[in-house]
Design a protein around this motif. Sequence first.
Motif, PDB file in Angstrom:
ATOM      1  N   GLY A 272      49.207  53.171 120.211  1.00  0.00           N
ATOM      2  CA  GLY A 272      50.115  52.368 121.026  1.00  0.00           C
ATOM      3  C   GLY A 272      50.363  50.993 120.441  1.00  0.00           C
ATOM      4  O   GLY A 272      51.483  50.457 120.515  1.00  0.00           O
ATOM      5  N   ARG A 273      49.348  50.405 119.837  1.00  0.00           N
ATOM      6  CA  ARG A 273      49.504  49.076 119.230  1.00  0.00           C
ATOM      7  C   ARG A 273      50.425  49.141 118.012  1.00  0.00           C
ATOM      8  O   ARG A 273      51.223  48.223 117.773  1.00  0.00           O
ATOM      9  CB  ARG A 273      48.130  48.515 118.859  1.00  0.00           C
ATOM     10  N   LEU A 274      50.322  50.222 117.243  1.00  0.00           N
ATOM     11  CA  LEU A 274      51.224  50.380 116.102  1.00  0.00           C
ATOM     12  C   LEU A 274      52.664  50.608 116.571  1.00  0.00           C
ATOM     13  O   LEU A 274      53.610  50.046 116.000  1.00  0.00           O
ATOM     14  CB  LEU A 274      50.755  51.541 115.224  1.00  0.00           C
ATOM     15  N   ARG A 275      52.834  51.412 117.622  1.00  0.00           N
ATOM     16  CA  ARG A 275      54.182  51.619 118.150  1.00  0.00           C
ATOM     17  C   ARG A 275      54.767  50.320 118.692  1.00  0.00           C
ATOM     18  O   ARG A 275      55.966  50.047 118.518  1.00  0.00           O
ATOM     19  CB  ARG A 275      54.164  52.695 119.249  1.00  0.00           C
ATOM     20  N   SER A 276      53.937  49.515 119.335  1.00  0.00           N
ATOM     21  CA  SER A 276      54.405  48.237 119.867  1.00  0.00           C
ATOM     22  C   SER A 276      54.851  47.311 118.741  1.00  0.00           C
ATOM     23  O   SER A 276      55.901  46.656 118.838  1.00  0.00           O
ATOM     24  CB  SER A 276      53.290  47.578 120.688  1.00  0.00           C
ATOM     25  N   ALA A 277      54.067  47.243 117.666  1.00  0.00           N
ATOM     26  CA  ALA A 277      54.452  46.408 116.526  1.00  0.00           C
ATOM     27  C   ALA A 277      55.770  46.882 115.931  1.00  0.00           C
ATOM     28  O   ALA A 277      56.644  46.066 115.581  1.00  0.00           O
ATOM     29  CB  ALA A 277      53.343  46.430 115.472  1.00  0.00           C
TER      30      ALA A 277
END
Length: 206
Positions: free
Chosen positions: A161-166
Amino acid sequence: MTNNLHQPGTAHATADDALNAPDGRTLHALRVAGWLAAERLEVWRVAGAGPVLARLADAGLVRLVKSPRGEMYGLTPDGTARATALLATWLERAAADETAAAVGALAAFEGHDATLKQLVTDYQRQGAHGVGERLAAFHEAASEAIDAVGAAHPLWESYPGRLRSALAHVHRGETDYVTSPLVESYHTVWHLAHRDMRLLREGLTP
């Protein structure tokens, strides 16, 4: 979501719970990241980190420093030892197929590492033109490996999720979210996930 490495049991469940509790998550996050502001712990699934940090500081496991970036928290030597021991205890009690799944997730993840490094190098040399499209293509190619990391252990479940957010920030033209260490940039989160998994692999090495 069902995590491959979070199955109920006796001693294993106790070790898993200790590592996955707010104190354990905080110690682990600081071991992986080095220094974090209190608000950055939210993405590590530590809600309301203030009391947790205060408790750990009182126990001599965490220390606070004032920096140009504001108040930052890091581990003391005792905190590093405690974080290391929590992971070691989990590894001692985990089943062989569980640790094998984690190591397999790391291997698949590392298969994409060189490609991301080249993308970052090209971005730094050539500028931001087209970087969003290139990063989106990379993410799509690596998505299966990224999702496998998130499924392998509760401590890793935030990384996809953090990679998708970035990536979403980059799509909006916020190119700091490609590499900047001052935000949850794509390269920063990728690096943290890689270091996190390598700590587990190192713990398995005799």
